[in-house]
Design a protein around this motif. Sequence first.
Motif, PDB file in Angstrom:
ATOM      1  N   PHE A 379       0.836  -1.205   0.000  1.00  0.00           N
ATOM      2  CA  PHE A 379       0.000   0.000   0.000  1.00  0.00           C
ATOM      3  C   PHE A 379       0.870   1.254   0.000  1.00  0.00           C
ATOM      4  N   MET A 380       1.923   1.238   0.835  1.00  0.00           N
ATOM      5  CA  MET A 380       2.817   2.395   0.904  1.00  0.00           C
ATOM      6  C   MET A 380       3.508   2.643  -0.428  1.00  0.00           C
ATOM      7  N   ALA A 381       3.809   1.574  -1.157  1.00  0.00           N
ATOM      8  CA  ALA A 381       4.516   1.717  -2.431  1.00  0.00           C
ATOM      9  C   ALA A 381       3.636   2.327  -3.506  1.00  0.00           C
ATOM     10  N   TYR A 382       2.322   2.090  -3.439  1.00  0.00           N
ATOM     11  CA  TYR A 382       1.437   2.481  -4.526  1.00  0.00           C
ATOM     12  C   TYR A 382       0.398   3.538  -4.129  1.00  0.00           C
ATOM     13  N   HIS A 383       0.530   4.123  -2.928  1.00  0.00           N
ATOM     14  CA  HIS A 383      -0.438   5.121  -2.498  1.00  0.00           C
ATOM     15  C   HIS A 383       0.272   6.313  -1.866  1.00  0.00           C
ATOM     16  N   ASP A 384      -0.383   7.452  -1.963  1.00  0.00           N
ATOM     17  CA  ASP A 384       0.115   8.679  -1.367  1.00  0.00           C
ATOM     18  C   ASP A 384      -0.140   8.658   0.140  1.00  0.00           C
ATOM     19  N   GLY A 385       0.878   9.001   0.920  1.00  0.00           N
ATOM     20  CA  GLY A 385       0.764   8.896   2.370  1.00  0.00           C
ATOM     21  C   GLY A 385      -0.245   9.849   2.974  1.00  0.00           C
ATOM     22  N   LEU A 386      -0.452  11.040   2.385  1.00  0.00           N
ATOM     23  CA  LEU A 386      -1.358  12.028   2.959  1.00  0.00           C
ATOM     24  C   LEU A 386      -2.813  11.763   2.577  1.00  0.00           C
ATOM     25  N   THR A 387      -3.084  11.616   1.290  1.00  0.00           N
ATOM     26  CA  THR A 387      -4.475  11.485   0.828  1.00  0.00           C
ATOM     27  C   THR A 387      -4.956  10.038   0.780  1.00  0.00           C
ATOM     28  N   LYS A 388      -4.033   9.078   0.866  1.00  0.00           N
ATOM     29  CA  LYS A 388      -4.338   7.644   0.728  1.00  0.00           C
ATOM     30  C   LYS A 388      -4.833   7.298  -0.672  1.00  0.00           C
ATOM     31  N   LEU A 389      -4.716   8.238  -1.597  1.00  0.00           N
ATOM     32  CA  LEU A 389      -5.065   7.965  -2.992  1.00  0.00           C
ATOM     33  C   LEU A 389      -3.897   7.250  -3.674  1.00  0.00           C
ATOM     34  N   PRO A 390      -4.141   6.624  -4.817  1.00  0.00           N
ATOM     35  CA  PRO A 390      -3.032   6.055  -5.594  1.00  0.00           C
ATOM     36  C   PRO A 390      -1.985   7.123  -5.914  1.00  0.00           C
ATOM     37  N   ASN A 391      -0.738   6.666  -6.094  1.00  0.00           N
ATOM     38  CA  ASN A 391       0.320   7.583  -6.496  1.00  0.00           C
ATOM     39  C   ASN A 391       0.681   7.358  -7.965  1.00  0.00           C
ATOM     40  N   ARG A 392       1.764   7.991  -8.424  1.00  0.00           N
ATOM     41  CA  ARG A 392       2.139   7.874  -9.831  1.00  0.00           C
ATOM     42  C   ARG A 392       2.428   6.425 -10.218  1.00  0.00           C
ATOM     43  N   GLU A 437      -5.127  18.726   5.775  1.00  0.00           N
ATOM     44  CA  GLU A 437      -6.527  18.307   5.731  1.00  0.00           C
ATOM     45  C   GLU A 437      -7.204  18.824   4.469  1.00  0.00           C
ATOM     46  N   PHE A 438      -6.838  20.013   4.040  1.00  0.00           N
ATOM     47  CA  PHE A 438      -7.381  20.608   2.817  1.00  0.00           C
ATOM     48  C   PHE A 438      -7.029  19.738   1.598  1.00  0.00           C
ATOM     49  N   ILE A 439      -5.746  19.331   1.484  1.00  0.00           N
ATOM     50  CA  ILE A 439      -5.321  18.480   0.367  1.00  0.00           C
ATOM     51  C   ILE A 439      -6.057  17.145   0.399  1.00  0.00           C
ATOM     52  N   TYR A 440      -6.207  16.595   1.597  1.00  0.00           N
ATOM     53  CA  TYR A 440      -6.927  15.313   1.733  1.00  0.00           C
ATOM     54  C   TYR A 440      -8.367  15.454   1.221  1.00  0.00           C
ATOM     55  N   ARG A 441      -9.071  16.538   1.668  1.00  0.00           N
ATOM     56  CA  ARG A 441     -10.466  16.737   1.246  1.00  0.00           C
ATOM     57  C   ARG A 441     -10.540  16.984  -0.261  1.00  0.00           C
ATOM     58  N   PHE A 442      -9.580  17.691  -0.783  1.00  0.00           N
ATOM     59  CA  PHE A 442      -9.561  17.972  -2.225  1.00  0.00           C
ATOM     60  C   PHE A 442      -9.474  16.658  -3.014  1.00  0.00           C
ATOM     61  N   GLY A 443      -8.536  15.784  -2.607  1.00  0.00           N
ATOM     62  CA  GLY A 443      -8.382  14.501  -3.290  1.00  0.00           C
ATOM     63  C   GLY A 443      -9.621  13.637  -3.181  1.00  0.00           C
ATOM     64  N   GLN A 444     -10.236  13.599  -1.983  1.00  0.00           N
ATOM     65  CA  GLN A 444     -11.433  12.784  -1.791  1.00  0.00           C
ATOM     66  C   GLN A 444     -12.607  13.315  -2.607  1.00  0.00           C
ATOM     67  N   THR A 445     -12.688  14.629  -2.755  1.00  0.00           N
ATOM     68  CA  THR A 445     -13.763  15.224  -3.557  1.00  0.00           C
ATOM     69  C   THR A 445     -13.626  14.835  -5.025  1.00  0.00           C
ATOM     70  N   ILE A 446     -12.395  14.855  -5.532  1.00  0.00           N
ATOM     71  CA  ILE A 446     -12.178  14.414  -6.921  1.00  0.00           C
ATOM     72  C   ILE A 446     -12.603  12.954  -7.067  1.00  0.00           C
ATOM     73  N   ALA A 457      -4.946  10.021  -8.951  1.00  0.00           N
ATOM     74  CA  ALA A 457      -3.696   9.810  -8.225  1.00  0.00           C
ATOM     75  C   ALA A 457      -3.114  11.170  -7.857  1.00  0.00           C
ATOM     76  N   ARG A 458      -2.577  11.262  -6.637  1.00  0.00           N
ATOM     77  CA  ARG A 458      -1.840  12.473  -6.264  1.00  0.00           C
ATOM     78  C   ARG A 458      -0.384  12.266  -6.646  1.00  0.00           C
ATOM     79  N   ILE A 459       0.168  13.220  -7.410  1.00  0.00           N
ATOM     80  CA  ILE A 459       1.540  13.033  -7.886  1.00  0.00           C
ATOM     81  C   ILE A 459       2.500  14.032  -7.249  1.00  0.00           C
ATOM     82  N   GLY A 460       1.986  14.832  -6.296  1.00  0.00           N
ATOM     83  CA  GLY A 460       2.868  15.739  -5.581  1.00  0.00           C
ATOM     84  C   GLY A 460       2.204  17.062  -5.305  1.00  0.00           C
ATOM     85  N   GLY A 461       2.476  17.632  -4.100  1.00  0.00           N
ATOM     86  CA  GLY A 461       1.969  18.959  -3.769  1.00  0.00           C
ATOM     87  C   GLY A 461       0.477  19.066  -3.972  1.00  0.00           C
ATOM     88  N   ASP A 462       0.067  19.996  -4.845  1.00  0.00           N
ATOM     89  CA  ASP A 462      -1.359  20.183  -5.147  1.00  0.00           C
ATOM     90  C   ASP A 462      -1.687  19.687  -6.551  1.00  0.00           C
TER      91      ASP A 462
END
Length: 552
Positions: A379-392, A437-446, A457-462
């Motif tokens: 999970f850590m390898a394939y997901h973003d630590g902050l949003t828990k969304l997939p990563n690149r 928390e703002f970034i997390y909510r933004f990702g979950q809304t998408i 997927a979150r690929i960095g920053g915003d």
Amino acid sequence: MGKPFTKEQLDLLYGSVDDLVFFMRQEGETFIYEYVNPACKAVFKKDLTGTSVDDSMPAELAEDIKGSYLTAMESGKPYTYQDYNLFSENHAANETKVTPIFAVGIWYILAITKNVTKQKKVEEGYLFYQSLIRDSLDPMITLTSDFFIFGMNETYAKTFDIPKEQWIGKHYSKLPYVDDYTFQNIKEELKNFKAGVSPQHTVISRKKNDGETAFFSVNYSPVYEGKMIRAFHIVLRELNNASELIEELKKTENVLESYKAALNYAALVGMWHPDGKIVYMNDNFKNLTGFERKELIGSNIKEIGKAFMTDEEFSEITETVLSGKIWRGELKSLTKSGGHFWVDTTIVPLTRYNGKVYQLLSIMFDITDRKELERKLHFMAYHDGLTKLPNRLMIVKEFMEMKRRADETGEWIAILYMDGDGFKNVNDKYGHDVGDEFIYRFGQTIQSSLRKQDMVARIGGDEFLVALAGLAPEDAVNQIDRIIDRIKKELQTGWEIEGIHFSPTATIGVSIYPEHASDLETLVNQADLALYNAKRRGRNLVFYYQKTKGKF
């Protein structure tokens, strides 16, 4: 992009485990150690980080290991191999699971080596004991601690005219030649075992199948599970030559002790017929599965089903062991309450004198904790630590499957490169806790605005990447616009954090497969270029990439 895992992540998961853990990067024809855990350093007596496989071991061994790594890379799936002398002066048996990881054009290998000496000893002990029982000229019978017949050899069945198939599982006291006096003697011997008193060799008289009465010397040998006596063997030898009898008894006792020592390594032990009917399960199964022994014995392992193995696993195992081979592997099973556990399993075929398999013996070790570590690492390898969304890494992996389906159906895929407008101001004004928390909510809304077949997927920053699958070529732009409108509407609705209401916007660049490019890297670059040109013109805009340079 950097490596799939950081040293901190690997230390968190594998810093305190006994298994040897290697994380390596392919470089030319060899592999460079990026990380080794403390258990590795203790075995090799040095830190291998930065060195190559060829530098750390003999050339012949290094070639074998690299061959195993290449096998895993070629298949793209985990690959397991065994070695029996590697890393040890004590000739330990080891098993290594190799997981290949391809990231940004580089192959990495995660190799986890565990000691399976215990399992091998169990296998060898059972096979040796089975050979002893099958080939022995002496009558042998095995009773459970509550005096049910667990097994007998062909010599016993023939000598006393006892149909073996009819008596396995029945109570010893029901045998035609076992009177109250004989049964009380057996009970007394078991009582002596439990009290720690060594049993005495005794002599009995018994009528054989030819009608003649013969004298037999009797040897009792207990089988322990931990400190509990679970079964005991009775070996009878017809009295002919006294000196030969004494010598043979010593040999038999030594072999049985070796067998019992092997059995005592096992955490969970079970037996069933080839058709799936369970004839024995030890008490350790209750601790792990929640099933009582009485619920299991007599049931069919296929009916209990997911508590131990699936139909496919049962068929694979049965096919292997009925051919006379030992099956070893890892099984994910369900508990009685619906939870799950993992067991490292060895299943040994028990055969008759004619070679026919009549029972399957399983020895299982609980590896649930280790599998949970592997799950967390994945999970850590394939997901973003902050949003828990997939990563690149995850979107690169999933895009290949999206592309395969699109090629089959003739549909298109859109890549959205999204950049939040003015997100830096949130951190600067409200602090990093609110910003996170703002970034997390933004990702979950998408994510909540997308369809089932899409992914974000979150690929960095915003910055976020969105892949929209299953687009009809004749209506692709309209479909994309509708989804983007839905995302923008949900973002406009916004959310509250610590009493502050946020309604963010985002600027988006869009590229389309196969209209603009055939590979994800190019599509992302094209969407990024469209995003760049959109931001030059303002915020909250959507630009599509166009093949003609400069037109958007």
